[in-house]
Design a protein around this motif. Structure first.
Motif, PDB file in Angstrom:
ATOM      1  N   PHE A 167       8.656 -10.464   6.777  1.00  0.00           N
ATOM      2  CA  PHE A 167       7.310 -10.933   7.125  1.00  0.00           C
ATOM      3  C   PHE A 167       7.599 -12.882   7.009  1.00  0.00           C
ATOM      4  O   PHE A 167       9.390 -13.010   7.477  1.00  0.00           O
ATOM      5  CB  PHE A 167       6.808 -11.138   5.616  1.00  0.00           C
ATOM      6  CG  PHE A 167       6.595  -9.002   5.541  1.00  0.00           C
ATOM      7  CD1 PHE A 167       5.192  -9.038   5.650  1.00  0.00           C
ATOM      8  CD2 PHE A 167       7.518  -8.912   4.377  1.00  0.00           C
ATOM      9  CE1 PHE A 167       4.537  -7.634   4.707  1.00  0.00           C
ATOM     10  CE2 PHE A 167       6.870  -7.192   4.636  1.00  0.00           C
ATOM     11  CZ  PHE A 167       5.777  -6.951   4.676  1.00  0.00           C
ATOM     12  N   LEU A 212       0.378  -0.833   7.669  1.00  0.00           N
ATOM     13  CA  LEU A 212      -0.681  -1.440   5.995  1.00  0.00           C
ATOM     14  C   LEU A 212      -1.618  -1.612   6.104  1.00  0.00           C
ATOM     15  O   LEU A 212      -2.413  -1.996   4.789  1.00  0.00           O
ATOM     16  CB  LEU A 212       0.359  -3.324   6.430  1.00  0.00           C
ATOM     17  CG  LEU A 212       1.920  -2.929   5.942  1.00  0.00           C
ATOM     18  CD1 LEU A 212       2.220  -4.244   6.069  1.00  0.00           C
ATOM     19  CD2 LEU A 212       2.208  -2.061   4.577  1.00  0.00           C
ATOM     20  N   PHE A 226      17.687  -1.577   0.868  1.00  0.00           N
ATOM     21  CA  PHE A 226      16.527  -0.759   0.234  1.00  0.00           C
ATOM     22  C   PHE A 226      15.688   0.360   0.560  1.00  0.00           C
ATOM     23  O   PHE A 226      15.469   1.470   0.319  1.00  0.00           O
ATOM     24  CB  PHE A 226      15.258  -1.717  -0.384  1.00  0.00           C
ATOM     25  CG  PHE A 226      14.484  -1.431  -1.008  1.00  0.00           C
ATOM     26  CD1 PHE A 226      14.481  -1.606  -1.920  1.00  0.00           C
ATOM     27  CD2 PHE A 226      12.785  -1.605  -0.746  1.00  0.00           C
ATOM     28  CE1 PHE A 226      13.471  -1.427  -3.255  1.00  0.00           C
ATOM     29  CE2 PHE A 226      11.822  -1.180  -0.804  1.00  0.00           C
ATOM     30  CZ  PHE A 226      12.309  -0.851  -2.334  1.00  0.00           C
ATOM     31  N   GLU A 278       4.181  -4.537  -0.998  1.00  0.00           N
ATOM     32  CA  GLU A 278       4.056  -4.560   0.298  1.00  0.00           C
ATOM     33  C   GLU A 278       4.899  -4.213   1.337  1.00  0.00           C
ATOM     34  O   GLU A 278       5.109  -3.267   2.003  1.00  0.00           O
ATOM     35  CB  GLU A 278       3.709  -6.062   1.028  1.00  0.00           C
ATOM     36  CG  GLU A 278       2.727  -5.835   2.225  1.00  0.00           C
ATOM     37  CD  GLU A 278       1.347  -6.378   2.854  1.00  0.00           C
ATOM     38  OE1 GLU A 278       2.202  -8.069   3.347  1.00  0.00           O
ATOM     39  OE2 GLU A 278       0.602  -6.875   2.408  1.00  0.00           O
ATOM     40  N   VAL A 279       6.104  -4.930   0.963  1.00  0.00           N
ATOM     41  CA  VAL A 279       7.546  -4.499   0.711  1.00  0.00           C
ATOM     42  C   VAL A 279       7.878  -2.864   0.183  1.00  0.00           C
ATOM     43  O   VAL A 279       8.442  -2.708   0.986  1.00  0.00           O
ATOM     44  CB  VAL A 279       8.587  -5.585   0.151  1.00  0.00           C
ATOM     45  CG1 VAL A 279      10.125  -4.793   0.896  1.00  0.00           C
ATOM     46  CG2 VAL A 279       8.826  -6.520   1.012  1.00  0.00           C
ATOM     47  N   GLY A 280       7.676  -2.522  -0.882  1.00  0.00           N
ATOM     48  CA  GLY A 280       7.829  -0.793  -0.820  1.00  0.00           C
ATOM     49  C   GLY A 280       6.830  -0.475   0.016  1.00  0.00           C
ATOM     50  O   GLY A 280       7.263   0.618   0.145  1.00  0.00           O
ATOM     51  N   ARG A 281       5.094  -0.833   0.042  1.00  0.00           N
ATOM     52  CA  ARG A 281       4.703   0.290   0.763  1.00  0.00           C
ATOM     53  C   ARG A 281       5.066   0.104   2.690  1.00  0.00           C
ATOM     54  O   ARG A 281       5.325   1.166   2.906  1.00  0.00           O
ATOM     55  CB  ARG A 281       3.390  -0.469   1.299  1.00  0.00           C
ATOM     56  CG  ARG A 281       2.389  -0.202  -0.226  1.00  0.00           C
ATOM     57  CD  ARG A 281       1.149  -1.002  -0.102  1.00  0.00           C
ATOM     58  NE  ARG A 281       0.186   0.123   1.580  1.00  0.00           N
ATOM     59  CZ  ARG A 281      -0.390  -1.429   1.875  1.00  0.00           C
ATOM     60  NH1 ARG A 281      -1.343  -1.765   1.592  1.00  0.00           N
ATOM     61  NH2 ARG A 281      -0.940  -0.635   2.887  1.00  0.00           N
ATOM     62  N   ALA A 282       5.461  -0.615   3.450  1.00  0.00           N
ATOM     63  CA  ALA A 282       6.536  -1.325   4.175  1.00  0.00           C
ATOM     64  C   ALA A 282       7.531  -0.044   4.850  1.00  0.00           C
ATOM     65  O   ALA A 282       7.690   0.539   5.875  1.00  0.00           O
ATOM     66  CB  ALA A 282       6.974  -2.675   4.811  1.00  0.00           C
ATOM     67  N   PHE A 283       8.131   0.216   3.258  1.00  0.00           N
ATOM     68  CA  PHE A 283       9.483   1.012   3.011  1.00  0.00           C
ATOM     69  C   PHE A 283       8.625   2.640   3.314  1.00  0.00           C
ATOM     70  O   PHE A 283       9.545   3.350   2.586  1.00  0.00           O
ATOM     71  CB  PHE A 283      10.778   0.797   2.078  1.00  0.00           C
ATOM     72  CG  PHE A 283      11.257  -0.313   2.921  1.00  0.00           C
ATOM     73  CD1 PHE A 283      12.345   0.250   3.767  1.00  0.00           C
ATOM     74  CD2 PHE A 283      10.724  -1.629   3.282  1.00  0.00           C
ATOM     75  CE1 PHE A 283      12.847  -0.518   4.664  1.00  0.00           C
ATOM     76  CE2 PHE A 283      11.858  -2.518   3.520  1.00  0.00           C
ATOM     77  CZ  PHE A 283      12.438  -2.071   4.316  1.00  0.00           C
ATOM     78  N   ARG A 284       7.664   2.473   2.913  1.00  0.00           N
ATOM     79  CA  ARG A 284       7.461   3.959   2.666  1.00  0.00           C
ATOM     80  C   ARG A 284       7.270   4.543   0.886  1.00  0.00           C
ATOM     81  O   ARG A 284       6.991   5.738   1.008  1.00  0.00           O
ATOM     82  CB  ARG A 284       6.804   4.970   3.773  1.00  0.00           C
ATOM     83  CG  ARG A 284       6.404   4.852   4.622  1.00  0.00           C
ATOM     84  CD  ARG A 284       7.345   5.530   6.009  1.00  0.00           C
ATOM     85  NE  ARG A 284       8.462   5.773   5.788  1.00  0.00           N
ATOM     86  CZ  ARG A 284       9.900   4.261   6.643  1.00  0.00           C
ATOM     87  NH1 ARG A 284       9.577   3.612   6.784  1.00  0.00           N
ATOM     88  NH2 ARG A 284      11.191   5.098   6.574  1.00  0.00           N
ATOM     89  N   LEU A 285       6.726   3.737   0.270  1.00  0.00           N
ATOM     90  CA  LEU A 285       7.585   4.251  -1.347  1.00  0.00           C
ATOM     91  C   LEU A 285       7.001   5.202  -1.425  1.00  0.00           C
ATOM     92  O   LEU A 285       5.490   4.554  -1.337  1.00  0.00           O
ATOM     93  CB  LEU A 285       7.953   3.585  -2.208  1.00  0.00           C
ATOM     94  CG  LEU A 285       9.394   2.729  -1.819  1.00  0.00           C
ATOM     95  CD1 LEU A 285       9.354   1.447  -3.250  1.00  0.00           C
ATOM     96  CD2 LEU A 285      10.108   2.997  -1.724  1.00  0.00           C
ATOM     97  N   ARG A 318      10.507 -11.961   0.992  1.00  0.00           N
ATOM     98  CA  ARG A 318      10.104 -11.540   0.754  1.00  0.00           C
ATOM     99  C   ARG A 318      11.594 -10.078  -0.269  1.00  0.00           C
ATOM    100  O   ARG A 318      11.277  -8.793   0.540  1.00  0.00           O
ATOM    101  CB  ARG A 318       9.156 -10.271   1.354  1.00  0.00           C
ATOM    102  CG  ARG A 318       7.602 -11.234   1.606  1.00  0.00           C
ATOM    103  CD  ARG A 318       6.589 -10.070   1.356  1.00  0.00           C
ATOM    104  NE  ARG A 318       5.663 -10.685   1.917  1.00  0.00           N
ATOM    105  CZ  ARG A 318       4.615 -10.448   3.036  1.00  0.00           C
ATOM    106  NH1 ARG A 318       4.085  -8.805   2.119  1.00  0.00           N
ATOM    107  NH2 ARG A 318       3.530 -10.936   2.920  1.00  0.00           N
ATOM    108  N   PRO A 361       2.801   3.155   6.817  1.00  0.00           N
ATOM    109  CA  PRO A 361       3.787   2.780   7.522  1.00  0.00           C
ATOM    110  C   PRO A 361       4.569   3.850   8.032  1.00  0.00           C
ATOM    111  O   PRO A 361       4.575   4.792   7.096  1.00  0.00           O
ATOM    112  CB  PRO A 361       4.082   1.701   5.950  1.00  0.00           C
ATOM    113  CG  PRO A 361       2.815   2.077   5.233  1.00  0.00           C
ATOM    114  CD  PRO A 361       1.834   2.094   5.932  1.00  0.00           C
TER     115      PRO A 361
END
Lengths: 262, 279
Positions: free
Chosen positions: A77, A51, A94, B175-182, A81, A69
């Motif tokens: 986290f 990140l 997801f 950041e969740v979206g980024r961590a899942f590489r969207l 979240r 990532p």
């Protein structure tokens, strides 16, 4: 397996978060990063997750550099979240968007069962307690089967009883696929309960101060002498890391093992 | 397992109880809301019947209802309502679409925000009615100038709402979206869009409210049909019952349009914690 080489992180505002941090973690190993606030442990985790990018140095998993990532690295986290507009099941699925719906559903069902939330799939995140939400966020990261799982103080917002339960839950989950686990915590008990190794960090700039092996068999009895010993070892190193004058040691990690640290 | 089942049952019971509470609260609120206006109307009607008030300037409810009924029966009311709704619909549609697009642009790109936002904020400081003479010069005295005025009125709350909504999206969720590489597109679709939806709907509702405000202004300034025309006509011919009938129509239409947005978007917002309260 997971390899951090000479990581440096200086933020845009000049804050020196990490200074020459190197760490090797074996496959399936559980490593706890322990340290006071501002020691860069969360920064370290964010670098490993991709990140954030290090100023210098490299992170690699099985020889493959992590610059953004990566599917091999999952992260949990400090807060759950969860996405509030998705149901619990949709949240868990997801990261499974690439799979066909039936396969995704099976994986999600299995995941819910594993964390004792069977039947919670159609619920909204707002209907969950803090502990339930964090369990969902842990399986959301695990369901994609990452080789490395990063956790940033995942249980710090929970009460002590829930925390201990979730730590056991986590170990059970870890047992199933045995990912390499890098866990940031400020809770010495948590480190002793979960980790094969506790890496104690020192602040300003963040460095590794001590690397303490916790060679206790699992399941661990939190009242056994060995456990108390390990806790004391970690706590001692933690005290040492905070009492040192910043910069005086030059950031050389001291090799220590349980019981012979002082 | 049994522990979880008990927990499950308990939660279900709680959920049902809270639904019951919410529905009775809504139904109760509806009835409570009617008490004051209905009582006032009945009281006034009674005072009128008893000869206690002179009803030349404030006609009793029965006469307003009668006027409304006559207008409706002749088909005249429908013509006016349709004219007004068309203007609001077109103006609001135009203003809202441009508002959402520009708000999304300035909200998501800091370059666009630095380029566009100061100018738009300056334009916002101009009272929308000040545009009327210019719009009439440019677009004539018929529909286009009226729709332009309504569109300008609807634009700003929508623009501000959408821009603010994007700026307020929780970095941690992104950041969740980024961590899942969207990808950027998927990040917008799966994270940003649902995250800004509640604020966007609020913005649209306040935009629509302003739309009804500006349609009155536009119609008062010159129209041959529309509820605003009924207002002016009632004033010029000394028919307060007609004015009040038109006002009543505005109240009903405005409330109905707002309710329509609410109902249409309710399924999209069922996840919200606060939805029961805002509804």
């Amino acid at each position: 397996m997971l390899s951090l080489a000479h990581l440096d992180k200086v933020y845009g505002n000049g804050a020196h978060a990490l200074d020459d941090v190197s760490l090797d973690v074996e496959a399936g190993e559980i490593v706890a990063l322990v340290g006071g606030s501002g020691c860069g442990k969360t920064t370290l985790l964010r670098l490993v997750s991709g990140l954030e990018a290090p100023t210098h140095g490299t992170v690699s998993v099985d020889g493959e550099a992590i610059a953004a990532p990566h599917p091999a690295v999952g992260i949990v986290f400090q807060e759950p979240r969860l996405l509030p507009w998705l149901t619990v099941a949709q949240n868990i699925g997801f990261g499974l968007d690439h799979l066909p719906a039936s396969e995704r559903r099976d994986l999600v069902e299995e995941a819910l069962l594993k964390v004792g939330l069977a039947g919670y799939g159609p619920r909204w995140p707002r209907e969950l307690s803090g502990g339930q939400a964090q369990r969902v966020s842990i399986v959301r990261a695990l369901v994609t089967k990452p080789k490395v799982l990063l956790m940033d103080e995942p249980f710090s917002a929970l009460d002590a009883l829930t925390r201990a339960t979730l730590q056991d839950h986590l170990l059970a989950l870890w047992e199933a696929s045995q990912p390499t686990l890098l866990l940031v915590t400020h809770d010495v008990e948590e480190a002793a309960a979960l980790a094969d190794r506790a890496v104690v960090m020192q602040p300003r700039p963040g460095r590794i101060f001590a690397d303490i092996a916790v060679p206790l068999p699992r399941p661990r009895d939190r009242l056994s002498p060995g456990f108390v010993e390990a806790k004391r070892a970690i706590l001692g190193a933690l005290d040492g890391s905070l009492s040192q004058i910043p910069g005086a040691t030059g950031g050389k990690p001291a090799e220590m093992s349980a019981g012979s640290w002082w | 397992m049994s522990e979880i089942q008990t927990l499950d049952l308990q939660t279900k019971r709680n959920a049902r109880a809270s639904t019951r509470a919410a529905s009775s609260r809504l139904g109760g609120g509806f009835v409570y809301g009617l008490i004051l206006p209905v009582a006032a109307a009945l009281l006034y009607e009674a005072a009128f019947r008893a000869g206690l008030v002179q009803a030349r300037l404030l006609p009793p409810p029965s006469r307003i209802a009668e006027t409304l009924w006559k207008l409706a029966a002749s088909g005249e009311l429908l013509t006016h309502v349709i004219a007004t709704l068309l203007r609001v619909g077109l103006g609001f549609g135009l203003g809202a679409v441009v508002g959402v697009l520009l708000g999304a642009l300035t909200g998501s790109s800091s370059l666009a925000r630095r380029l566009l936002d100061p100018t738009l904020q300056a334009l916002r400081a101009i009272p929308s009615l000040a545009w009327v003479p210019l719009f009439i010069l440019w677009l004539g005295i018929f529909e286009p100038s009226k729709i332009a005025l309504i569109a300008v009125g609807c634009f700003f709350p929508v623009y501000l709402g959408v821009m603010g909504a994007i700026a307020n999206v929780d970095r941690k969720i992104v950041e969740v979206g980024r961590a899942f590489r969207l990808s950027r597109l998927m990040l917008a679709r799966r994270i940003l869009l649902p995250a800004i939806l509640p604020d966007t709907i609020v913005a649209l509702r306040s935009g629509l409210g302003l739309g009804f405000m500006f349609v009155v202004a536009a119609e008062i300034m010159g129209a041959s049909e529309g509820l605003g025309y009924l207002l002016v006509d009632g004033q010029q011919l000394g028919k307060p019952d007609q004015i009040l009938a038109a006002i009543l129509c505005f109240a009903i239409l405005g409330k109905a349009a707002d309710w329509l947005i609410l109902v249409a978007t309710r399924p999209l917002l069922s996840w919200q914690d606060s939805f029961a309260r805002s509804g």
